[in-house]
Structures are given as structure tokens and as C-alpha cells.
Scaffold this motif. Structure first.
Motif, PDB file in Angstrom:
ATOM      1  N   UNK A 368     -40.648  24.860 -22.078  1.00 37.50           N
ATOM      2  CA  UNK A 368     -39.740  24.686 -23.266  1.00 37.50           C
ATOM      3  C   UNK A 368     -38.550  24.064 -23.123  1.00 37.50           C
ATOM      4  N   UNK A 369     -37.653  24.749 -22.243  1.00 43.35           N
ATOM      5  CA  UNK A 369     -36.357  24.284 -21.860  1.00 43.35           C
ATOM      6  C   UNK A 369     -36.603  22.690 -21.010  1.00 43.35           C
ATOM      7  N   UNK A 370     -37.284  22.623 -20.364  1.00 44.10           N
ATOM      8  CA  UNK A 370     -37.465  21.283 -19.727  1.00 44.10           C
ATOM      9  C   UNK A 370     -37.859  20.208 -20.729  1.00 44.10           C
ATOM     10  N   UNK A 375     -31.921  20.843 -16.899  1.00 46.51           N
ATOM     11  CA  UNK A 375     -32.450  21.090 -15.401  1.00 46.51           C
ATOM     12  C   UNK A 375     -32.348  22.345 -14.927  1.00 46.51           C
ATOM     13  N   UNK A 376     -33.238  23.325 -14.668  1.00 48.43           N
ATOM     14  CA  UNK A 376     -33.095  24.553 -14.471  1.00 48.43           C
ATOM     15  C   UNK A 376     -32.984  24.706 -13.002  1.00 48.43           C
ATOM     16  N   UNK A 377     -32.271  25.603 -12.804  1.00 49.11           N
ATOM     17  CA  UNK A 377     -31.670  26.126 -11.338  1.00 49.11           C
ATOM     18  C   UNK A 377     -32.237  27.434 -11.140  1.00 49.11           C
ATOM     19  N   UNK A 378     -32.781  27.597  -9.988  1.00 45.45           N
ATOM     20  CA  UNK A 378     -33.241  29.204  -9.692  1.00 45.45           C
ATOM     21  C   UNK A 378     -34.261  29.768 -10.648  1.00 45.45           C
ATOM     22  N   UNK A 384     -27.206  20.631 -18.032  1.00 53.24           N
ATOM     23  CA  UNK A 384     -27.724  19.739 -19.115  1.00 53.24           C
ATOM     24  C   UNK A 384     -26.596  18.647 -19.245  1.00 53.24           C
ATOM     25  N   UNK A 385     -27.172  17.421 -19.351  1.00 53.59           N
ATOM     26  CA  UNK A 385     -25.846  16.216 -19.613  1.00 53.59           C
ATOM     27  C   UNK A 385     -25.571  16.310 -21.048  1.00 53.59           C
ATOM     28  N   UNK A 386     -24.069  16.334 -21.443  1.00 51.63           N
ATOM     29  CA  UNK A 386     -23.748  16.550 -22.729  1.00 51.63           C
ATOM     30  C   UNK A 386     -23.762  14.979 -23.310  1.00 51.63           C
ATOM     31  N   UNK A 387     -24.081  14.870 -24.709  1.00 46.88           N
ATOM     32  CA  UNK A 387     -23.989  13.573 -25.258  1.00 46.88           C
ATOM     33  C   UNK A 387     -22.641  13.032 -25.106  1.00 46.88           C
ATOM     34  N   UNK A 388     -21.735  13.735 -25.302  1.00 47.74           N
ATOM     35  CA  UNK A 388     -20.130  13.046 -24.953  1.00 47.74           C
ATOM     36  C   UNK A 388     -20.011  12.572 -23.824  1.00 47.74           C
ATOM     37  N   UNK A 389     -20.886  13.329 -22.600  1.00 49.66           N
ATOM     38  CA  UNK A 389     -20.458  12.601 -21.352  1.00 49.66           C
ATOM     39  C   UNK A 389     -21.244  11.391 -21.339  1.00 49.66           C
ATOM     40  N   UNK A 431     -32.281  26.767 -30.939  1.00 47.11           N
ATOM     41  CA  UNK A 431     -33.659  27.449 -31.538  1.00 47.11           C
ATOM     42  C   UNK A 431     -34.163  28.507 -30.774  1.00 47.11           C
ATOM     43  N   UNK A 432     -33.251  29.382 -30.200  1.00 47.46           N
ATOM     44  CA  UNK A 432     -33.771  30.521 -29.468  1.00 47.46           C
ATOM     45  C   UNK A 432     -34.857  30.672 -28.610  1.00 47.46           C
ATOM     46  N   UNK A 433     -35.139  29.307 -27.760  1.00 45.35           N
ATOM     47  CA  UNK A 433     -35.942  29.316 -26.743  1.00 45.35           C
ATOM     48  C   UNK A 433     -35.486  30.190 -25.575  1.00 45.35           C
ATOM     49  N   UNK A 434     -34.063  29.996 -25.648  1.00 43.07           N
ATOM     50  CA  UNK A 434     -33.733  30.879 -24.114  1.00 43.07           C
ATOM     51  C   UNK A 434     -33.990  32.443 -24.521  1.00 43.07           C
TER      52      UNK A 434
END
Length: 737
Positions: A368-370, A375-378, A384-389, A431-434
Motif C-alpha cells: 500500500x505504501x509503495x 521508499x521504505x527503509x528497513x 518520500x519526495x515532497x512536491x515542494x522539492x 488515509x491511515x494506511x500506516x
């Protein structure tokens, strides 16, 4: 035969009529002639009427015969041999259909009900989906005892373990009926049912309580279970199958299999009076395990229910106890109690060992997060790349932190060392996927690995913009080296047990630290090492509105909230209250907000209109709850008037956000809300080298705010060094911090 004779008479009459009128012209007929003719021809009318009646009788007889044949065909019969003769015996219908009742607040249970109905239709079973708000149990529930229908209840547990709004009356009536002598213990005898609950195990005090209660109340009224109660867990970390949907899918598969067996008329494997997940076979007298394992809570519930209404056999043997046997009975009860307690302790120990080795990111959660671009670590971190970046790489402007504090958005890494959170906020853009939790109970990765992989993943995402039209080469090169870290991606970073070590590693690489916490961990705030800027989310100013908006997991959430604000006030470095305005929910709490600000005395107060992140089963937030920028400005003006030590300093119109700053940052009429990042790193290094003896304050590393970033400037917070880009067809983008 009758029809044939009638037709012959009619033919003869018509022939006679033709003979009588032959040769008579129409002009020769007078009115008296017509009347005379009608009288003489009355037999023709009688014949016509007889013909019509015969036709009606024939058609009606044929129709009744056809219906009788259809009825005979619809009733299943089979030929059996009895006493040497072949006789016709009607086959019983064991299941007439399935009624699916749902209690839903956000639509998840309703969706499950429709999904189940589709599967039942595929099995040629009649299925009816019923909203509990449209069902009157007082008038209709007893009918299910004789309807041969199976009743399936899909029930969500809402706030504080209460039923959802559409199931309130049903649950209230059922609870009262289960203890009302006027209904009796056999009121629902003959009714067959199954229950599936939708809950979240992080709410330990009331996990799936609605489904448990309904199951218990139906059982107390003598309704018969056809399947063990199912429990769906929205907490992906503890979910038995990885997600709420997967839990329901597994239970549904067992239900469909059981229904198929009932349709065939198969008998139950036991008497239905099972205790603690086991039953005795009547034929062999040995204990058999049920195919579906009961949870510990369900075992306790069923055991207590059975104790209250023991079988007749047990009553006969245990109704009278001799005085000399009383001591033995007490010893047996004490021994049984000790065994139960030992079992609980062993279960708790095993559970603790399992949690120590459990990874926070389950396969379902990883998928779901991918998909959302993480980009998941461990086993518990992400970047995650912010849209403002992306925006600042292309010279289209930075985020509000660039306007307020001088952050270089194209050099900012958005990350978290903990995807878990202690709140389920209605405006959560994930949306509470975490996962959610109140304490750390997962496998833990070392901070060195987390930071190394976070920087590498961030750099790889920046590299994807090489050669993209509009990307400025100098900013692209700068973006490859992160200078800032926003620990606000998702979850609760301060939950990570090694958060201090992680922050120290950031500072050693000259990376600033912006950490956001949800004000539920006051002790962790007090023990936190200095960060560049520490945020506390203040989403509401009263206990009721905070519970409604943040939906915290802690029972003592309000006290934790207040203690967190006090802990923030003890910090010497820069502190920020982050206020998220939700229209019609918390915009009218000005005085209460002012009281909270006096409690924590933050350096800055960010006031931002809530961002609508689309429809979600986890939230009923709509665009109507998003305030206009002018409404946010009006709120901020009113709030600033209540704060004698604060004033409005900056504005970022594009983010619908304003900054209120303490007047100590206004030096000789100039605002100094920006940060001297190099100077902060020098102070942070001295602090570490001195073992915390060399402290420093927010005023030691402040920098002057440029004119374009000030409140009231014509730029409205947009950096004139960039070029503003307006999308013609603006698409939803929920990324950003």
C-alpha cells in the motif's frame, strides 16, 4: 366440447341473420325496424355472449393448470420406497435465503455487505442487504426464527466502543431484550446467525466490542450460531491476515462453505453448546477441536454465557453440593483459577516475544505504501519526495517553511524513522494506511542504517529529475545533497526509541532537523536533544474537539496533550504550535486556543487550513470543511488580538498558511523568523561536545526575514526569485509536509 357447440350455434345464427337481411337496403330501415330486428336477433347476442364466456373460461382454466404445473415443479420432490411402495416425499428447504445486516459509519461494513451479497448470488442463494437503521427488531427480529433465513451481521465499532449511528437502536433494543424477562431466554430460538466485527486492536479497551456484544445478546436469546464470530482488525500490524479486508475475506470463505453445507441439510458437528472452543461428540464422548479457533476474549464470553445457562445434564449433577464436599469444590475452583491465570501469563509472555520480533511493515502495508510513492527503509522507516522539492527544483516556488524560516525546499528530505502513529486524524493525507500504536513493540533498525538509506533513496529520487524540462541545473546539483530533514512524513517520529541518536547523526552531517509530534508523548519531548525546530500539532483546543478530530488511541489523551505542551515550554530551542483549521469543527475555539498558547509559550504559531485529500473510508471530511484563505486570515487576526506577546509575521497564500511569531523575534521593527542554519550547527556541536552543558536558545540562531515573506507584502509569501506556475487542470497532490 362446450366451446365447439357454441361455435356451431353462432355460425347457424349468423347464417340465418344473413338470410333475413338479404336484399334489404340500408335506406329501407326505420327506427322501428331496427328495434324489431334487435328483438328478433336476440339469440345472436346470446350466442356471442356465450362464446365470449366460453373463451374466458378456457383461457382461465389453462392458466390455472399452468400455474399448478409450475408450483409442482418449484416444489422439489423425490421418489422414495416405503413399505414396498413408491411414494412421493417433499424435500425440505433448509435455507430460504441470507439477510445481511450492516452497521457502518464510514461505509466499510456496507461495502463488505454488498461484496458478500454478490458472492451469495453467484451461489444461487437469495441475499438481501439491510441497513440496520431501516430495520425494526421489535417487529421483525422474531420472524427470523421461522423464516429459514440465515442472518449475517457485519458490525463496526465506533468511538469508545459504541455502535455506529445506524446500529444504535438495534443494539439498544437487543441488549434490553436479552435481560428482559418478558421476552424470555428462548425468544429467538430457531434463528440462525453469524457475526463479523470491524474494529481496531489499538483501542484495547473496546476492540470489536459491538460485534462481541451482539453475538452475546443473540446467544442469550437462544439464537444459534452457524459460525464462530469473525474479527477484522484495521491495525495492519496486528491483523491476522494483514489488513481488515483480508480478515473479512478469510471469514467470508468459511461462511460461504458453511452456508453451502446448510443448504444441503448437513447436520452440525456438535450440539452447539461448545465451551472454550471445544465440544464433545455424542457418539464417542471424546473432545474435538472446532475448525474455527476462538479468540481469548470470545472464549471468556462464551464460557460466562454457558455458566449462566448450563445444560440440563449439568444442572442435574451440580444443583446440590454436600457440605463435606464443599472444601473439595473450593479447592478445585481455586486450582482452576490458578490454571487460568498461568495460561494468561504464558499467553502474555509469548505475545511479548512475538512483538519483539515483529516487523512494523507487513507485506500488505508495504504494498500500500509503495503504491503511494514511499521508499521504505528497513522494517519501520520511510522517505518520500515532497512536491515542494519538485517545485523548487523547477524554479516554481518553495513551501511555506521556505517563506517562514528560509528552508531550501529543493534540499529538504522528508522522512520518518517511525511509520506508526498514536492518532487517527480525520485529515490524515495517508488515509491511515500506516500502522498505529501507543508504544514501540516492533523490531528496531539502527539509526545509522536508517539515515544512510534515507539519504541514498532521497538522492536517487532527485536524480530522476536530471534533464527534466524546467529543472534548473544549479538547483539540481544542490538538491543531490540534503541540507534539511523534515521529520513529518507520516507517523510519530518521536516514538522511535533511538530518535536522539538519529537526530545527532543528522547534525553531524550538517543537516537541520524539523521534528513534528502529535502531543501524546510528553516524557519523550522532555528527553529530546535539541532540534533545529520542534513542532507540536495542536489540532483542537478542547477535549471533545481533539477527540473528534485527532481520534487519539490513549485513554488519557487530554492529559498527555496538556503535558506535552508544558514540556514544549521547557525547551530552549525554537518551538512551534501547528494549528490545522477544520471548518465547522474547530474554528470557533479562539479563547481556548489562546489558553493553550499561554500554557506552552511557543516561539511560533503556524495556522493552516486543512487540506482535503479526497474521499476515504477512514474520514468523513469533505471540501466543505476546507476554509478559504480569507477565512484563515480572519481567524489569525482574531487569535493574535488575544495574544499580547504575539503578532502576525508572515504569510504563504499558496499553502493557505500564516505565521504568528513571538515579539522577541521582532528586533527594531524587523522580523527575524528565518534561521541561521550554520550557526545552529555550531551550537549543536558545542552542546554535544560539552555533554549538554553548553546550552543555547532560539534567539542565538535567528536570521532576518526578507520583505517579500512578510505578512501584507504584495508577493503573499511567494519568492520573487522563482516564477509562479498556475495549472489549468489542477490535479490532486497530497504529498508535502
Amino acid at each position: 366440447m362446450f366451446l365447439l357447440v357454441t361455435l356451431q350455434l353462432l355460425a347457424a345464427s349468423l347464417h340465418a341473420f344473413a338470410a333475413d337481411t338479404d336484399g334489404v337496403s340500408e335506406e329501407g330501415w326505420s327506427s322501428s325496424d331496427y328495434l324489431l330486428w334487435m328483438w328478433q336477433s336476440r339469440w345472436y347476442g346470446y350466442c356471442a355472449g356465450a362464446l365470449l364466456f366460453a373463451l374466458w373460461l378456457t383461457v382461465n382454466t389453462a392458466r390455472e393448470k399452468k400455474n399448478a404445473v409450475q408450483l409442482a415443479n418449484s416444489t422439489q420432490h423425490k421418489i422414495v420406497k416405503a413399505n414396498g411402495y413408491l411414494v412421493e416425499k417433499e424435500q425440505k428447504i433448509y435455507v430460504s435465503g441470507v439477510k445481511i445486516f450492516f452497521g457502518s459509519q464510514t461505509g466499510t461494513a456496507k461495502g463488505f455487505a454488498r461484496n458478500l451479497a454478490e458472492d451469495l448470488h453467484a451461489l444461487d442463494l437469495i441475499a438481501e442487504v439491510i441497513d440496520l437503521k431501516d430495520y425494526d427488531p421489535e417487529d421483525s427480529l422474531s420472524d427470523e426464527c421461522t423464516s429459514k433465513a440465515i442472518c449475517v451481521f457485519l458490525l463496526a465499532t465506533y468511538t469508545d466502543g459504541l455502535p455506529t449511528e445506524n446500529a444504535e437502536w438495534f443494539c439498544k433494543w437487543l441488549e434490553e431484550a436479552s435481560t428482559d424477562f418478558r421476552y424470555g431466554q428462548t425468544y429467538l430460538k430457531g434463528m440462525r446467525y453469524a457475526v463479523f466485527g470491524l474494529g481496531n486492536s489499538v483501542y484495547t479497551g473496546h476492540y470489536n466490542t459491538v460485534s462481541k456484544n451482539v453475538d452475546k445478546w443473540l446467544w442469550m436469546l437462544s439464537a444459534a450460531r452457524i459460525l464462530t464470530r469473525g474479527e477484522g482488525d484495521a491495525n495492519v500490524v496486528k491483523s491476522r491476515h494483514g489488513s481488515l479486508e483480508a480478515d473479512f475475506g478469510s471469514w467470508k470463505a468459511r461462511l460461504l462453505k458453511r452456508l453451502e453445507a446448510l443448504v444441503r441439510g448437513e447436520k452440525k458437528a456438535c450440539s452447539g453448546k461448545c465451551k472454550k472452543g471445544t465440544c464433545k461428540s455424542k457418539g464417542k464422548g471424546k473432545v474435538l477441536e472446532q475448525s474455527e479457533h476462538h479468540s481469548s476474549e470470545e472464549q471468556l464470553m462464551e464460557t460466562s454465557s454457558d455458566a449462566e445457562s448450563a445444560t440440563g445434564e449439568e444442572a442435574d449433577h451440580r444443583s446440590v453440593v454436600d457440605m463435606e464436599d464443599l472444601g473439595n469444590v473450593m479447592n478445585l475452583m481455586r486450582k482452576a483459577k490458578d490454571e487460568v491465570e498461568d495460561s494468561r501469563q504464558e499467553l502474555k509472555r509469548r505475545k511479548s516475544e512475538e512483538e519483539e520480533h515483529r516487523e512494523m511493515i507487513t507485506p500488505a502495508l508495504r504494498e500500500a505504501l509503495t503504491k503511494q510513492g514511499y521508499k521504505l527503509i528497513g522494517s519501520h522507516s520511510g522517505v518520500k519526495l515532497c512536491r515542494w522539492t519538485k517545485s523548487m527544483l523547477r524554479g516554481r516556488g518553495g513551501c511555506y517553511k521556505h517563506t517562514f524560516y528560509g528552508i531550501e525546499s529543493h534540499r529538504c528530505m522528508e522522512a520518518t524513522p517511525s511509520l506508526a502513529c498514536a492518532n487517527k486524524c480525520v485529515f490524515c493525507w495517508r488515509h491511515h494506511t500506516n500502522p498505529v500504536g501507543t508504544e514501540w513493540r516492533w523490531k528496531m533498525d539502527p539509526p545509522e542504517i536508517i539515515l544512510q538509506e534515507a539519504l541514498q533513496n532521497h538522492q536517487n529520487m532527485i536524480k530522476q529529475f536530471r534533464g527534466v524540462p524546467g529543472v534548473r541545473p544549479e538547483r539540481f546539483e544542490e538538491g543531490l545533497t540534503a541540507k534539511h530533514c523534515a521529520l513529518s512524513l507520516v507517523g510519530e517520529p518521536i516514538m522511535y526509541p533511538e530518535i536522539n541518536a538519529f537526530i545527532r547523526l543528522l547534525h553531524r552531517q550538517r543537516i537541520s532537523s524539523f521534528l513534528v509530534t502529535n502531543a501524546q508523548f510528553p516524557e519523550e519531548i522532555r528527553s529530546l536533544v535539541p532540534v533545529t525546530q520542534l513542532y507540536v500539532s495542536v489540532d483542537a483546543s478542547t477535549k471533545d474537539s481533539l477527540k473528534k478530530i485527532d481520534r487519539p488511541l490513549f485513554k488519557d489523551f487530554w492529559q498527555r496533550f496538556l503535558d506535552s505542551l508544558k514540556a514544549l515550554g521547557e525547551k530552549q530551542q525554537r518551538t512551534v504550535y501547528r494549528l490545522t483549521l477544520v471548518k465547522a469543527w474547530n474554528v470557533d475555539e479562539l479563547k481556548a486556543y489562546a489558553d493553550l498558547i499561554s500554557l506552552g509559550q511557543p516561539d511560533f504559531i503556524e495556522v493552516k487550513g486543512v487540506t482535503y485529500c479526497g474521499e476515504s473510508s477512514a474520514s468523513n471530511l469533505t471540501m466543505a470543511n476546507v476554509p478559504w484563505h480569507e477565512e484563515v486570515v480572519h481567524f489569525v487576526r482574531q487569535l493574535a488580538d488575544l495574544l499580547p506577546d504575539y503578532d502576525i509575521a508572515s504569510e504563504h497564500e499558496h499553502s493557505n498558511c500564516l505565521l504568528i511569531a513571538h515579539r522577541k523575534f521582532n528586533v527594531e521593527g524587523q522580523w527575524w523568523t528565518w534561521i541561521d542554519y550554520e550557526r545552529f550547527q555550531e551550537f549543536a556541536q558545542l552542546y554535544e561536545e560539552s555533554g549538554g552543558q553548553r546550552t543555547f536558545s532560539a534567539e542565538d540562531y535567528m536570521a532576518r526575514t526578507p520583505d517579500w515573506a512578510l505578512f501584507g507584502a504584495k508577493e503573499r509569501g511567494f519568492d520573487p526569485a522563482d516564477t509562479r506556475f498556475q495549472r489549468k487542470n489542477k490535479t490532486k497532490d497530497i504529498s508535502g509536509c
